[in-house]
Design an enzyme around this catalytic site. Structure first.
Site, PDB file in Angstrom:
ATOM      1  N   THR A  40       0.600  -1.206  -0.152  1.00 38.60           N
ATOM      2  CA  THR A  40       0.506   0.128   0.384  1.00 38.60           C
ATOM      3  C   THR A  40       0.757   1.299   0.030  1.00 38.60           C
ATOM      4  O   THR A  40       1.932   1.051   0.537  1.00 38.60           O
ATOM      5  CB  THR A  40      -1.002  -0.234   1.471  1.00 38.60           C
ATOM      6  N   GLY A  41       0.614   2.003  -1.475  1.00 40.29           N
ATOM      7  CA  GLY A  41       1.338   3.725  -0.975  1.00 40.29           C
ATOM      8  C   GLY A  41       1.609   4.132  -2.086  1.00 40.29           C
ATOM      9  O   GLY A  41       1.303   3.127  -2.877  1.00 40.29           O
ATOM     10  N   GLU A  83      -0.538  -4.983   5.741  1.00 43.97           N
ATOM     11  CA  GLU A  83       1.023  -5.567   5.615  1.00 43.97           C
ATOM     12  C   GLU A  83       1.191  -6.399   5.726  1.00 43.97           C
ATOM     13  O   GLU A  83       2.105  -7.405   5.296  1.00 43.97           O
ATOM     14  CB  GLU A  83       1.806  -3.981   5.225  1.00 43.97           C
ATOM     15  N   GLY A 114       2.995   4.312   7.429  1.00 42.03           N
ATOM     16  CA  GLY A 114       3.459   6.000   6.898  1.00 42.03           C
ATOM     17  C   GLY A 114       1.380   5.807   6.590  1.00 42.03           C
ATOM     18  O   GLY A 114       0.211   7.276   6.689  1.00 42.03           O
ATOM     19  N   GLY A 115       0.808   4.861   5.540  1.00 38.21           N
ATOM     20  CA  GLY A 115       0.081   5.066   5.138  1.00 38.21           C
ATOM     21  C   GLY A 115      -1.363   4.193   5.670  1.00 38.21           C
ATOM     22  O   GLY A 115      -2.708   3.918   5.286  1.00 38.21           O
ATOM     23  N   GLY A 121       6.353  -0.681  -0.489  1.00 37.57           N
ATOM     24  CA  GLY A 121       7.522   0.493  -0.092  1.00 37.57           C
ATOM     25  C   GLY A 121       7.823   0.292   1.734  1.00 37.57           C
ATOM     26  O   GLY A 121       7.000  -0.693   1.887  1.00 37.57           O
ATOM     27  N   THR A 175       4.195   3.908  -4.056  1.00 34.73           N
ATOM     28  CA  THR A 175       5.075   3.329  -4.209  1.00 34.73           C
ATOM     29  C   THR A 175       4.563   2.109  -4.851  1.00 34.73           C
ATOM     30  O   THR A 175       4.601   2.334  -6.068  1.00 34.73           O
ATOM     31  CB  THR A 175       6.235   3.025  -3.647  1.00 34.73           C
TER      32      THR A 175
HETATM   33  C1  5RP Z   1       2.066   1.928   4.133  1.00 34.59           C
HETATM   34  C2  5RP Z   1       3.435   2.039   4.173  1.00 34.59           C
HETATM   35  C3  5RP Z   1       3.688   2.955   2.780  1.00 34.59           C
HETATM   36  O1  5RP Z   1       4.786   1.449   2.090  1.00 34.59           O
HETATM   37  C4  5RP Z   1       4.947   3.421   3.239  1.00 34.59           C
HETATM   38  O2  5RP Z   1       4.185   4.555   3.771  1.00 34.59           O
HETATM   39  C5  5RP Z   1       6.315   3.848   2.338  1.00 34.59           C
HETATM   40  O3  5RP Z   1       4.333   5.224   1.384  1.00 34.59           O
HETATM   41  P1  5RP Z   1       4.997   5.131  -0.199  1.00 34.59           P
HETATM   42  O4  5RP Z   1       5.587   4.776  -1.128  1.00 34.59           O
HETATM   43  O5  5RP Z   1       3.999   5.888  -0.014  1.00 34.59           O
HETATM   44  O6  5RP Z   1       5.698   6.797  -0.120  1.00 34.59           O
HETATM   45  O7  5RP Z   1       3.818   1.100   4.766  1.00 34.59           O
HETATM   46  O8  5RP Z   1       1.332   1.921   5.527  1.00 34.59           O
END
Ligand code: 5RP
Length: 223
Positions: free
Chosen positions: A29-30, A104, A97-98, A83, A32
């Site tokens: 998720t996110g 995950e 972060g997401g 990511g 990337t």
């Molecule tokens: C979501 C995550 C993402 O992998 C992490 O926040 C990185 O996000 P991005 O690819 O938007 O930088 O752990 O829960």
């Protein structure tokens, strides 16, 4: 001209397609991971489908015509691609972060290989500059916050509800010198569902987008 962070994310997501052979792919998720889904859509004829680590990822996969499987309906996967917010040379990650950290971690646990796709800003000597997300049952919020403060962190409530109906505390100011120990210690706090340290089960391969191209790291740049 230097590539933007988004261009680096797209580049590394496309590089991960080399690992997509057949069967069912675990998808993170996110932003990337979203670039990875776009790239995966172009080779969807090679695979049976995917397992999603969030509702958002499931929707995106389906919008590209990729079948989404229930994790309980399958017997594991070869790869999980996702990511991270931070990753070290030991392949320990800080994620969430997401807000999708729990699903995950569950999907990743079912995969033989975790392939982490990141741009170079995420590669750090020590985890913890990025606040550590902790998914918590709503009724345990105060108790868990107090326990996290005893560990030296400053928990902040995120304005967010997870796919599992829980809250997220983002913990600032932690010194994470031993991520495996801290992952276990935080998971022991009653009311914690998961924390965003992915150290007990680290990544197997890191694809790192740099301004000199995508580097493949399996045992760390430094050894
Ligand atoms: C979501 C995550 C993402 O992998 C992490 O926040 C990185 O996000 P991005 O690819 O938007 O930088 O752990 O829960």
């Amino acid at each position: 001209m230097a590539l933007s962070q988004d261009e680096l994310k797209q580049q590394v997501a496309e590089a991960a397609i080399e690992y997509v052979k057949s069967g069912i792919i675990g998808v993170g998720t996110g932003s990337t991971a979203n670039y990875f889904i776009e790239a995966l859509a172009k080779v969807k004829h090679k695979i049976q489908g995917a397992v999603a680590s969030s509702e958002a990822t499931a929707q995106r996969l389906k919008s590209h015509g990729i079948e989404v499987f229930d994790l309980n309906a399958i017997d594991g996967m070869d790869i999980y691609v996702d990511g991270a917010d931070e990753i070290t040379e030991h392949m320990h990650m800080l994620k969430g972060g997401g807000g999708a950290l729990t699903r995950e971690k569950i999907v990743a646990a079912n995969a033989k290989k975790f392939i982490c796709i990141c741009d170079e800003t995420k590669y750090v000597p020590v985890l913890g500059k990025f606040p550590l997300p902790v998914e918590v049952l709503p009724m345990a919020r105060g108790y868990v916050a107090r326990q996290l403060m005893k560990l030296g962190g400053q928990p902040m409530l995120r304005d967010f509800t997870t796919d599992n109906g829980n809250i997220i505390l983002d913990v600032h100011g932690l010194t994470i010198s031993d991520p495996i120990q801290m992952e276990a210690e935080i998971n022991q706090i009653v009311g914690v569902v998961t924390n965003g340290l992915f150290a007990a089960r680290p990544a197997n391969t890191l694809l790192l987008a740099t301004h000199d191209g995508v580097k493949t790291i399996t045992s760390g740049i430094h050894g």
